[in-house]
Design a protein around this motif. Structure first.
Motif, PDB file in Angstrom:
ATOM      1  N   LEU A 147       0.819  -1.213   0.000  1.00 63.78           N
ATOM      2  CA  LEU A 147       0.000   0.000   0.000  1.00 63.78           C
ATOM      3  C   LEU A 147       0.855   1.268   0.000  1.00 63.78           C
ATOM      4  O   LEU A 147       1.969   1.293   0.519  1.00 63.78           O
ATOM      5  CB  LEU A 147      -0.893   0.028   1.239  1.00 63.78           C
ATOM      6  N   ASP A 148       0.272   2.336  -0.513  1.00 61.47           N
ATOM      7  CA  ASP A 148       0.848   3.672  -0.380  1.00 61.47           C
ATOM      8  C   ASP A 148       0.321   4.258   0.920  1.00 61.47           C
ATOM      9  O   ASP A 148      -0.868   4.584   1.034  1.00 61.47           O
ATOM     10  CB  ASP A 148       0.426   4.538  -1.569  1.00 61.47           C
ATOM     11  N   ALA A 149       1.175   4.349   1.934  1.00 62.15           N
ATOM     12  CA  ALA A 149       0.740   4.843   3.240  1.00 62.15           C
ATOM     13  C   ALA A 149       1.900   5.521   3.948  1.00 62.15           C
ATOM     14  O   ALA A 149       3.070   5.176   3.741  1.00 62.15           O
ATOM     15  CB  ALA A 149       0.201   3.695   4.095  1.00 62.15           C
ATOM     16  N   ASP A 150       1.571   6.489   4.792  1.00 66.12           N
ATOM     17  CA  ASP A 150       2.586   7.194   5.570  1.00 66.12           C
ATOM     18  C   ASP A 150       2.941   6.455   6.852  1.00 66.12           C
ATOM     19  O   ASP A 150       4.075   6.530   7.326  1.00 66.12           O
ATOM     20  CB  ASP A 150       2.080   8.603   5.943  1.00 66.12           C
ATOM     21  N   CYS A 151       1.966   5.752   7.417  1.00 65.68           N
ATOM     22  CA  CYS A 151       2.182   5.160   8.742  1.00 65.68           C
ATOM     23  C   CYS A 151       1.281   3.951   8.922  1.00 65.68           C
ATOM     24  O   CYS A 151       0.193   3.859   8.330  1.00 65.68           O
ATOM     25  CB  CYS A 151       1.863   6.204   9.819  1.00 65.68           C
ATOM     26  N   VAL A 152       1.744   3.014   9.737  1.00 63.91           N
ATOM     27  CA  VAL A 152       0.946   1.870  10.169  1.00 63.91           C
ATOM     28  C   VAL A 152       0.868   1.915  11.690  1.00 63.91           C
ATOM     29  O   VAL A 152       1.904   2.011  12.369  1.00 63.91           O
ATOM     30  CB  VAL A 152       1.570   0.537   9.717  1.00 63.91           C
ATOM     31  N   VAL A 153      -0.345   1.894  12.228  1.00 63.41           N
ATOM     32  CA  VAL A 153      -0.520   1.718  13.670  1.00 63.41           C
ATOM     33  C   VAL A 153      -0.616   0.221  13.912  1.00 63.41           C
ATOM     34  O   VAL A 153      -1.590  -0.430  13.529  1.00 63.41           O
ATOM     35  CB  VAL A 153      -1.760   2.454  14.193  1.00 63.41           C
ATOM     36  N   TYR A 154       0.419  -0.321  14.533  1.00 68.97           N
ATOM     37  CA  TYR A 154       0.608  -1.762  14.658  1.00 68.97           C
ATOM     38  C   TYR A 154       0.071  -2.206  16.017  1.00 68.97           C
ATOM     39  O   TYR A 154       0.636  -1.890  17.062  1.00 68.97           O
ATOM     40  CB  TYR A 154       2.093  -2.073  14.531  1.00 68.97           C
ATOM     41  N   ALA A 155      -1.068  -2.951  16.008  1.00 68.98           N
ATOM     42  CA  ALA A 155      -1.739  -3.261  17.272  1.00 68.98           C
ATOM     43  C   ALA A 155      -2.274  -4.687  17.347  1.00 68.98           C
ATOM     44  O   ALA A 155      -3.406  -4.899  17.767  1.00 68.98           O
ATOM     45  CB  ALA A 155      -2.885  -2.277  17.494  1.00 68.98           C
ATOM     46  N   PRO A 156      -1.470  -5.692  16.965  1.00 68.39           N
ATOM     47  CA  PRO A 156      -1.916  -7.067  17.209  1.00 68.39           C
ATOM     48  C   PRO A 156      -1.592  -7.477  18.642  1.00 68.39           C
ATOM     49  O   PRO A 156      -0.850  -6.776  19.347  1.00 68.39           O
ATOM     50  CB  PRO A 156      -1.063  -7.872  16.228  1.00 68.39           C
ATOM     51  N   LEU A 157      -2.147  -8.585  19.082  1.00 66.27           N
ATOM     52  CA  LEU A 157      -1.626  -9.192  20.299  1.00 66.27           C
ATOM     53  C   LEU A 157      -0.196  -9.643  20.014  1.00 66.27           C
ATOM     54  O   LEU A 157       0.144  -9.959  18.875  1.00 66.27           O
ATOM     55  CB  LEU A 157      -2.477 -10.390  20.723  1.00 66.27           C
ATOM     56  N   PRO A 158       0.671  -9.667  21.030  1.00 72.99           N
ATOM     57  CA  PRO A 158       2.056 -10.093  20.784  1.00 72.99           C
ATOM     58  C   PRO A 158       2.108 -11.465  20.142  1.00 72.99           C
ATOM     59  O   PRO A 158       1.275 -12.331  20.407  1.00 72.99           O
ATOM     60  CB  PRO A 158       2.673 -10.111  22.191  1.00 72.99           C
ATOM     61  N   GLY A 159       3.118 -11.661  19.282  1.00 68.45           N
ATOM     62  CA  GLY A 159       3.261 -12.919  18.563  1.00 68.45           C
ATOM     63  C   GLY A 159       3.803 -14.018  19.450  1.00 68.45           C
ATOM     64  O   GLY A 159       3.738 -13.954  20.679  1.00 68.45           O
ATOM     65  N   SER A 160       4.386 -15.037  18.835  1.00 70.37           N
ATOM     66  CA  SER A 160       4.886 -16.192  19.570  1.00 70.37           C
ATOM     67  C   SER A 160       5.872 -15.748  20.646  1.00 70.37           C
ATOM     68  O   SER A 160       5.972 -16.365  21.689  1.00 70.37           O
ATOM     69  CB  SER A 160       5.553 -17.171  18.610  1.00 70.37           C
ATOM     70  N   ARG A 161       6.603 -14.723  20.412  1.00 68.88           N
ATOM     71  CA  ARG A 161       7.376 -13.966  21.398  1.00 68.88           C
ATOM     72  C   ARG A 161       7.573 -12.595  20.794  1.00 68.88           C
ATOM     73  O   ARG A 161       7.997 -12.466  19.655  1.00 68.88           O
ATOM     74  CB  ARG A 161       8.754 -14.603  21.657  1.00 68.88           C
ATOM     75  N   TYR A 162       7.239 -11.561  21.541  1.00 69.45           N
ATOM     76  CA  TYR A 162       7.531 -10.219  21.059  1.00 69.45           C
ATOM     77  C   TYR A 162       9.026 -10.164  20.758  1.00 69.45           C
ATOM     78  O   TYR A 162       9.855 -10.585  21.546  1.00 69.45           O
ATOM     79  CB  TYR A 162       7.163  -9.178  22.116  1.00 69.45           C
TER      80      TYR A 162
END
Length: 348
Positions: free
Chosen positions: A70-85
């Protein structure tokens, strides 16, 4: 002169992610560029539908490659932590950064320097490749354990010890994946013990960053950080917003981190979670407490009602970070690097 709105992607639509999504749609300085979801039932839905509104013309995707493209300036990254942050999350955030998208994270990255030089080098290389910045934020970690103590410490002439305590009541938290999946409440002792190594690693990773950010802000370097953990079980069956909690299952936990300098405890952070504080009277009441021993000493206590909605607060803190992160020079940008990030009045 009017400026073009920042094009922002919302990555993850759990309780906090949906709060961010509402802000992205409501505030004129933002344009929603995309939505990344994990639940197959949400894939292909309009972003407005996901938050109970009418269509807005942006469809959610379950394919991360579509977001990278995508063409984007920013991503607000808000998943639950993965297998280990630091594992799955680090790889994903670096791909976003290298693809030219600044990242405001609600899943760690509050103070990546605490993770060691290899972790930092990986992030910095991605930032250089994309000409982008990364910033970790939220409410805890992200504000109450870092920004608030540092602001109040400005009243002191000398600090001997800093203590931060937070107690969260999950009775009204709507997310089963968070309360049971991440916190482990409602699990049997055996189920909880099976997830404990992961949970211990996650809490150490997340809150050790907070400890080292505090230390950096107070101009000391911690020698080590200890982590202690204890848990309590439900004495009766009860139901909270995220679902039932059976008698005998895990219903509360407390994590204590201690940072030492020269063998002397300098910073202590206590984080307690309760499935329902009305039914678990151990430890302390929900709320926030700060104690600074020094000259002068000070204490601040805030009850549960100091904040009407912690989920909304975390979302707001992320939203208020976006413009500053997009304007910052490429690289890791902690709260020690960015200016004050105030909210804004509603449009008249």
């Amino acid at each position: 002169m009017d400026t073009a709105p920042l094009r922002v992607v919302q990555w993850g639509t759990g309780a906090v992610g949906r709060g961010v999504l509402r802000g992205l749609l409501d505030r004129p300085e933002f344009e929603l560029a995309g939505v990344r979801v994990y639940d197959p039932a949400k894939q292909g839905l309009d972003a407005g539908t996901i938050i109970g509104r009418g269509p807005v013309g942006v469809l959610a995707t379950g394919d991360p490659q579509e977001v990278f493209d995508l063409d984007a300036d920013c991503v607000v990254y808000a998943p639950l932590p993965g297998s280990r942050y630091g594992g799955d999350d680090l790889a994903t955030v670096c791909r976003l950064l290298a693809a030219g998208k600044n990242v405001v994270s609600l899943t760690g990255f509050v103070y990546p320097y605490a993770r060691g030089p290899e972790f930092v080098e990986t992030l910095e290389k991605a930032c250089v490749a994309g000409g982008t910045s990364v910033h970790g934020t939220g409410i805890s970690p992200g504000f109450t354990g870092e920004k608030l103590p540092l602001v109040l410490s400005g009243l002191t002439r000398r600090i001997d010890h800093l203590y931060v305590r937070e107690c969260f009541d999950f009775a009204g938290h709507p997310s089963r994946s968070f309360v049971r999946g991440l916190a482990g409440f409602g699990r049997t002792e055996e189920e909880y013990l099976a997830m404990l190594p992961w949970a211990r690693g996650m809490m150490r990773d997340l809150y050790t960053e907070s400890m080292h950010l505090l230390a950096a802000g107070l101009r000391v370097e911690l020698d080590d950080v200890d982590l202690d953990h204890e848990r309590l079980h439900a004495k009766e069956d009860f139901t909270i917003a995220s679902g039932p909690i059976a008698r005998g299952t895990v219903a509360a936990d407390r994590w204590t981190l201690t940072g030492r300098v020269g063998g002397v405890p300098m910073i202590t952070i206590e984080v307690a979670h309760k499935a329902d504080a009305r039914r678990i009277d151990a430890w302390y009441e929900p709320g926030y407490a700060l104690r600074i021993q020094g000259s002068p000493s000070m204490a601040l206590s805030l009850g549960e009602d100091w904040l009407t909605n912690g989920v909304t607060a975390a979302a707001g803190h992320a939203l208020n970070s976006v413009a500053a992160v997009c304007a910052a020079p490429p690289g890791i940008r902690t709260s020690l690097d960015l200016p004050l990030l105030p909210g804004r009045f509603a449009e008249p």
